[in-house]
Design a protein around this motif. Structure first.
Motif, PDB file in Angstrom:
ATOM      1  N   ALA A 176       0.841  -1.203   0.000  1.00 12.81           N
ATOM      2  CA  ALA A 176       0.000   0.000   0.000  1.00 12.81           C
ATOM      3  C   ALA A 176       0.871   1.246   0.000  1.00 12.81           C
ATOM      4  O   ALA A 176       1.983   1.239   0.535  1.00 12.81           O
ATOM      5  CB  ALA A 176      -0.925   0.002   1.217  1.00 12.81           C
ATOM      6  N   TYR A 177       0.333   2.304  -0.572  1.00  9.94           N
ATOM      7  CA  TYR A 177       1.046   3.575  -0.629  1.00  9.94           C
ATOM      8  C   TYR A 177       0.057   4.718  -0.506  1.00  9.94           C
ATOM      9  O   TYR A 177      -1.118   4.600  -0.829  1.00  9.94           O
ATOM     10  CB  TYR A 177       1.864   3.699  -1.921  1.00  9.94           C
ATOM     11  CG  TYR A 177       1.147   3.200  -3.146  1.00  9.94           C
ATOM     12  CD1 TYR A 177       0.337   4.044  -3.900  1.00  9.94           C
ATOM     13  CD2 TYR A 177       1.256   1.870  -3.530  1.00  9.94           C
ATOM     14  CE1 TYR A 177      -0.340   3.569  -5.014  1.00  9.94           C
ATOM     15  CE2 TYR A 177       0.577   1.393  -4.639  1.00  9.94           C
ATOM     16  CZ  TYR A 177      -0.213   2.243  -5.373  1.00  9.94           C
ATOM     17  OH  TYR A 177      -0.892   1.770  -6.475  1.00  9.94           O
ATOM     18  N   ARG A 178       0.595   5.828   0.007  1.00  7.28           N
ATOM     19  CA  ARG A 178      -0.177   7.049   0.200  1.00  7.28           C
ATOM     20  C   ARG A 178       0.393   8.109  -0.734  1.00  7.28           C
ATOM     21  O   ARG A 178       1.607   8.209  -0.898  1.00  7.28           O
ATOM     22  CB  ARG A 178      -0.012   7.503   1.654  1.00  7.28           C
ATOM     23  CG  ARG A 178      -0.438   8.924   1.924  1.00  7.28           C
ATOM     24  CD  ARG A 178      -0.059   9.382   3.321  1.00  7.28           C
ATOM     25  NE  ARG A 178       1.378   9.561   3.451  1.00  7.28           N
ATOM     26  CZ  ARG A 178       2.090   9.125   4.481  1.00  7.28           C
ATOM     27  NH1 ARG A 178       1.526   8.481   5.472  1.00  7.28           N
ATOM     28  NH2 ARG A 178       3.381   9.341   4.523  1.00  7.28           N
ATOM     29  N   VAL A 179      -0.469   8.911  -1.332  1.00  3.90           N
ATOM     30  CA  VAL A 179      -0.009  10.034  -2.144  1.00  3.90           C
ATOM     31  C   VAL A 179       0.279  11.192  -1.197  1.00  3.90           C
ATOM     32  O   VAL A 179      -0.575  11.584  -0.398  1.00  3.90           O
ATOM     33  CB  VAL A 179      -1.049  10.426  -3.209  1.00  3.90           C
ATOM     34  CG1 VAL A 179      -0.594  11.669  -3.958  1.00  3.90           C
ATOM     35  CG2 VAL A 179      -1.302   9.272  -4.169  1.00  3.90           C
ATOM     36  N   ASP A 180       1.495  11.717  -1.281  1.00  4.93           N
ATOM     37  CA  ASP A 180       1.906  12.846  -0.444  1.00  4.93           C
ATOM     38  C   ASP A 180       1.790  14.177  -1.181  1.00  4.93           C
ATOM     39  O   ASP A 180       1.408  15.176  -0.590  1.00  4.93           O
ATOM     40  CB  ASP A 180       3.348  12.659   0.024  1.00  4.93           C
ATOM     41  CG  ASP A 180       3.501  11.441   0.910  1.00  4.93           C
ATOM     42  OD1 ASP A 180       2.651  11.218   1.785  1.00  4.93           O
ATOM     43  OD2 ASP A 180       4.487  10.694   0.713  1.00  4.93           O
ATOM     44  N   VAL A 181       2.144  14.174  -2.466  1.00  2.00           N
ATOM     45  CA  VAL A 181       2.126  15.392  -3.278  1.00  2.00           C
ATOM     46  C   VAL A 181       1.581  15.036  -4.649  1.00  2.00           C
ATOM     47  O   VAL A 181       1.941  13.993  -5.213  1.00  2.00           O
ATOM     48  CB  VAL A 181       3.550  15.987  -3.413  1.00  2.00           C
ATOM     49  CG1 VAL A 181       3.550  17.224  -4.310  1.00  2.00           C
ATOM     50  CG2 VAL A 181       4.138  16.323  -2.047  1.00  2.00           C
ATOM     51  N   THR A 182       0.718  15.894  -5.192  1.00  5.62           N
ATOM     52  CA  THR A 182       0.179  15.676  -6.532  1.00  5.62           C
ATOM     53  C   THR A 182      -0.135  17.012  -7.197  1.00  5.62           C
ATOM     54  O   THR A 182      -0.259  18.037  -6.530  1.00  5.62           O
ATOM     55  CB  THR A 182      -1.091  14.808  -6.501  1.00  5.62           C
ATOM     56  OG1 THR A 182      -1.504  14.529  -7.843  1.00  5.62           O
ATOM     57  CG2 THR A 182      -2.226  15.496  -5.770  1.00  5.62           C
ATOM     58  N   ASN A 183      -0.286  16.951  -8.497  1.00  6.83           N
ATOM     59  CA  ASN A 183      -0.747  18.126  -9.239  1.00  6.83           C
ATOM     60  C   ASN A 183      -2.234  18.013  -9.580  1.00  6.83           C
ATOM     61  O   ASN A 183      -2.787  18.890 -10.226  1.00  6.83           O
ATOM     62  CB  ASN A 183       0.083  18.323 -10.509  1.00  6.83           C
ATOM     63  CG  ASN A 183      -0.054  17.184 -11.492  1.00  6.83           C
ATOM     64  OD1 ASN A 183      -0.492  16.087 -11.147  1.00  6.83           O
ATOM     65  ND2 ASN A 183       0.341  17.425 -12.729  1.00  6.83           N
TER      66      ASN A 183
END
Length: 158
Positions: free
Chosen positions: A86-93
């Protein structure tokens, strides 16, 4: 413009206001599927929407680019071989999003238990407009999952 998301944990998978769960059984063994998930650069070979993928922070994170120019900087929040990745998004556009966690759960499947039941959960939160957009693209996300897992199965059983 990139923006930082709320740092949520694995418990967000069950608590998120918007969740999508997709399940598919494939003939590839659980261990091989798990290793493919951990092989971040390999995602471009089997997940059509992923145009670039590279590990960062000595494997603790991922930089992902999708078709259409969406970018994610992610943190791996669970790597429990061979069952959970599993992974979490920390920064996105991507506009309007406040939190995203994606969880892949793998269990043995098939008559002899030699295949894999792949369960993907996309858990997210954002503005009202973002939540509505996520509900509208559910079918497209489900198709993307099916296509990706089918391509992964072909890759692992070839």
């Amino acid at each position: 413009m990139a923006h930082r998301l709320r740092p949520v944990g694995l418990d967000f998978v069950a608590a998120a206001p918007v969740r999508q769960v997709c399940v598919r059984e494939i003939s590839a063994p659980v261990g091989a599927v798990y290793r493919a998930l951990e092989d971040v650069p390999g995602w471009v070979e089997w997940f059509p929407q992923v145009t670039a993928a590279r590990p960062v922070d000595e494997g603790a994170g991922r930089d992902i680019r999708l078709q259409g120019g969406v970018r994610f900087r992610e943190s791996v929040i669970a790597a429990q071989e061979p069952e959970v990745y599993a992974y979490r998004v920390d920064v996105t556009n991507a506009p309007g999003v406040r939190a995203i966690v994606e969880e892949w759960r793998l269990t043995p499947a098939g008559t002899a238990g030699t295949g894999t039941r792949v369960r993907w959960t996309f858990a997210t939160d954002g503005t009202a407009a973002y939540r509505l957009a996520m509900k509208l693209i559910r079918a497209a996300q489900a198709k993307a999952f099916r296509d990706a897992v089918t391509a992964l199965e072909r890759r692992l059983t070839a």
